[in-house]
Scaffold this motif. Structure first.
Motif, mmCIF file in Angstrom:
data_model
loop_
_atom_site.group_PDB
_atom_site.id
_atom_site.type_symbol
_atom_site.label_atom_id
_atom_site.label_comp_id
_atom_site.label_asym_id
_atom_site.label_seq_id
_atom_site.Cartn_x
_atom_site.Cartn_y
_atom_site.Cartn_z
ATOM 1 N N VAL A 13 2.357 8.657 -4.272
ATOM 2 C CA VAL A 13 1.199 7.806 -3.970
ATOM 3 C C VAL A 13 -0.091 8.484 -4.438
ATOM 4 O O VAL A 13 -0.953 7.848 -5.036
ATOM 5 N N SER A 36 1.497 3.489 2.412
ATOM 6 C CA SER A 36 2.345 3.651 3.606
ATOM 7 C C SER A 36 3.565 2.735 3.529
ATOM 8 O O SER A 36 4.683 3.150 3.859
ATOM 9 N N VAL A 75 6.198 3.953 1.290
ATOM 10 C CA VAL A 75 7.001 5.009 1.930
ATOM 11 C C VAL A 75 7.985 4.395 2.932
ATOM 12 O O VAL A 75 9.163 4.774 2.983
ATOM 13 N N GLY A 108 1.350 8.652 5.198
ATOM 14 C CA GLY A 108 0.784 7.353 5.557
ATOM 15 C C GLY A 108 0.701 7.153 7.052
ATOM 16 O O GLY A 108 1.090 8.031 7.846
ATOM 17 N N GLU A 117 5.946 15.280 -1.466
ATOM 18 C CA GLU A 117 4.944 14.947 -2.473
ATOM 19 C C GLU A 117 5.148 15.984 -3.570
ATOM 20 O O GLU A 117 4.891 17.178 -3.346
ATOM 21 N N ASN A 167 0.866 -1.202 0.000
ATOM 22 C CA ASN A 167 0.000 0.000 0.000
ATOM 23 C C ASN A 167 0.891 1.236 0.000
ATOM 24 O O ASN A 167 2.122 1.118 -0.059
HETATM 25 C C1 LIG Z 1 0.980 11.074 -0.445
HETATM 26 C C2 LIG Z 1 0.542 9.848 0.290
HETATM 27 N N1 LIG Z 1 1.466 8.986 0.726
HETATM 28 C C3 LIG Z 1 1.127 7.859 1.371
HETATM 29 C C4 LIG Z 1 -0.196 7.567 1.633
HETATM 30 C C5 LIG Z 1 -0.554 6.309 2.359
HETATM 31 O O1 LIG Z 1 -1.160 5.401 1.499
HETATM 32 P P1 LIG Z 1 -2.051 4.214 2.087
HETATM 33 O O2 LIG Z 1 -3.288 4.838 2.632
HETATM 34 O O3 LIG Z 1 -2.295 3.334 0.914
HETATM 35 O O4 LIG Z 1 -1.249 3.540 3.129
HETATM 36 C C6 LIG Z 1 -1.193 8.442 1.195
HETATM 37 C C7 LIG Z 1 -2.604 8.161 1.449
HETATM 38 O O5 LIG Z 1 -3.493 8.953 1.240
HETATM 39 C C8 LIG Z 1 -0.817 9.618 0.504
HETATM 40 O O6 LIG Z 1 -1.724 10.508 0.068
#
Ligand SMILES: Cc1ncc(COP(=O)(O)O)c(C=O)c1O
Length: 434
Positions: A243, A116, A119, A149, A207, A114
């Motif tokens: 992400v 998180s 990352v 995350g 980001e 996923n």
């Molecule tokens: C920029 C960013 N990184 C990481 C994540 C985490 O992703 P996940 O919810 O799939 O763990 C998100 C979730 O919204 C995100 O927007």
């Protein structure tokens, strides 16, 4: 089971604990039983427009036939196999096709589950790169207001706020610099340069172009470029968390394509599978991979999840890439950008609209609320109730309203979203919240 419990919502409320939800005060969840393109349908077959692509996941629409067909074929062929010591065609093909699409310095693909975890892997690659290279660099720089995350590493590089407060003692030390938002570019670069001078900076995580969960805040690529250049000068690694912004959201395949300087590590998820299922990918340059490539077993990247490289997830990611090969997808992205542009011109004139911003298919603005702009303010709940009654899914971030739709959203559906926003603003004007 209690015989009196009948509806799906009641059955849900008896046994399920929902994400980011105060279960005591939240309204009963709306059960969706099917999806089709930009629409989600409830038990009574009432259609809701998914104007936020289901938490920024969905790219090509719900229950897409091509994705469903590829998934089903793969499920009959090989649903899962251990990925340490073994491999399979969907993973190999996906890695090859991603490398083709990614900035040309990206050389290796590491799978996880996923956003998180993508990352977490990026952070571990960064820390261990320096460890394996025998250089003591232990500090990560992140942007104020960031969200990366909910696992502990990802939380550590995110803003310290109400969401992370209970875990604050367990998060590792990170230096936060102002995001290079319009008006604070100078503060941002100066703060970064000061950190870089210590010689201890392992990497910068950002980001690119849009801070999503932080409030759909946008910065100019030139401002970000300055941060990237400073990192390169001091050999600090750049981790681009794509992400949210990856897979067409900013109008290009990856947000990093807007940049001259390329990141060292990239984190992908959400749109990776067209939003169909959980999957994560972290990619890196040959230089980073080479710091792990050794006869010394202690230089191994010590990370892996049971479901790593899952063939089903790979097959839907491949199906999604097929759809990105179609010109129609890019025409849709351009069409949404264009329509947002015209609607933004109209919004700009409205008294209650503040900080109007736009990037690719993302349109965001803040509703003037006087002083209280927190995520937990009442305005947020009022917006939510107002739009959901009109069958439009727009889940505001505090007083920030944003649209980030699946690319197949029709003009008619977009018009309805815009119309509901007009009505929402008229409602607030009546309430006079300022
Ligand atoms: C920029 C960013 N990184 C990481 C994540 C985490 O992703 P996940 O919810 O799939 O763990 C998100 C979730 O919204 C995100 O927007």
């Amino acid at each position: 089971m209690n015989k009196n419990i009948k509806s799906l919502a009641e059955r849900d409320q008896a046994v399920i604990w929902h994400p980011f939800t105060q279960m005591k005060t939240a309204s009963p969840p709306i059960p969706f039983v099917r999806g089709e393109a930009a629409l989600l349908f409830d038990e009574n077959d009432e259609a809701y427009i998914d104007a936020i692509a289901s938490w920024w996941m969905n790219t090509h629409g719900h229950a897409h036939p091509h994705i469903a067909e590829c998934l089903s074929k793969q499920a009959m062929q090989l649903e899962h196999a251990i990925f340490a010591d073994f491999t399979h065609p969907p993973a190999i093909e996906l890695a090859e096709r991603l490398i083709d699409k990614l900035p040309d310095n990206q050389a290796r693909v590491f799978f996880s589950d996923n956003g998180s975890t993508s990352v977490e892997v990026g952070l571990k690659m960064c820390f261990q790169y320096w460890y394996n290279s025998g250089q003591k660099r232990t500090k990560i720089i992140a942007l104020e207001g960031a969200y990366h995350g909910d696992t502990f590493g990802a939380m550590s590089v995110g803003a310290r706020n109400a969401f992370s407060a209970p875990f604050a003692p367990f998060l590792f030390d990170v230096s936060f610099i102002p995001a290079p938002l319009p008006g604070q570019e100078k503060d941002s670069i100066e703060a970064l340069k000061k950190e870089l001078k210590t010689g201890n900076v392992a990497g910068l995580i950002v980001e690119p172009l849009v801070q999503g969960a932080g409030g759909m805040l946008m910065y100019r690529k030139e401002a970000l470029e300055q941060l990237y250049t400073a990192c390169k000068e001091h050999k600090a690694l750049i981790i681009a968390d794509e992400v949210m912004v990856g897979f067409g959201r900013t109008g290009r395949f990856f947000a990093s394509e807007h940049m001259k300087t390329k990141p060292d590590i990239m984190c992908l998820s959400k749109g990776l599978t067209g939003g169909t299922m959980a999957f994560g990918v972290t990619t890196c340059t040959a230089q980073i991979f080479d710091a792990f490539y050794s006869d010394d077993k202690m230089k191994t990247l010590f990370h892996g999840h049971s479901c790593t490289g899952n063939p089903l997830a790979c097959s839907v990611a491949l199906a999604s890439l097929d759809l990105f090969e179609q010109q129609a997808t890019w025409d849709n992205i351009a069409r949404i950008e264009q329509r947002h542009h015209s609607f933004a011109d109209e919004l700009m004139e409205h008294d209650l609209v503040e900080n109007l911003r736009r990037c690719g298919v993302i349109l965001a603005f803040d509703i003037a609320t006087g002083n209280d702009t927190s995520y937990f303010n009442n305005v947020r709940d009022k917006i939510w109730e107002f739009v959901i009654e009109r069958k439009v899914i727009l889940r505001p971030l505090g007083n920030t309203v944003y649209i980030l739709p699946p690319y197949c959203i029709t003009d008619e559906q977009l018009d309805k979203v815009y119309q509901v926003i007009r009505e929402l603003l008229a409602f607030f004007q009546g309430q006079n919240p300022v």
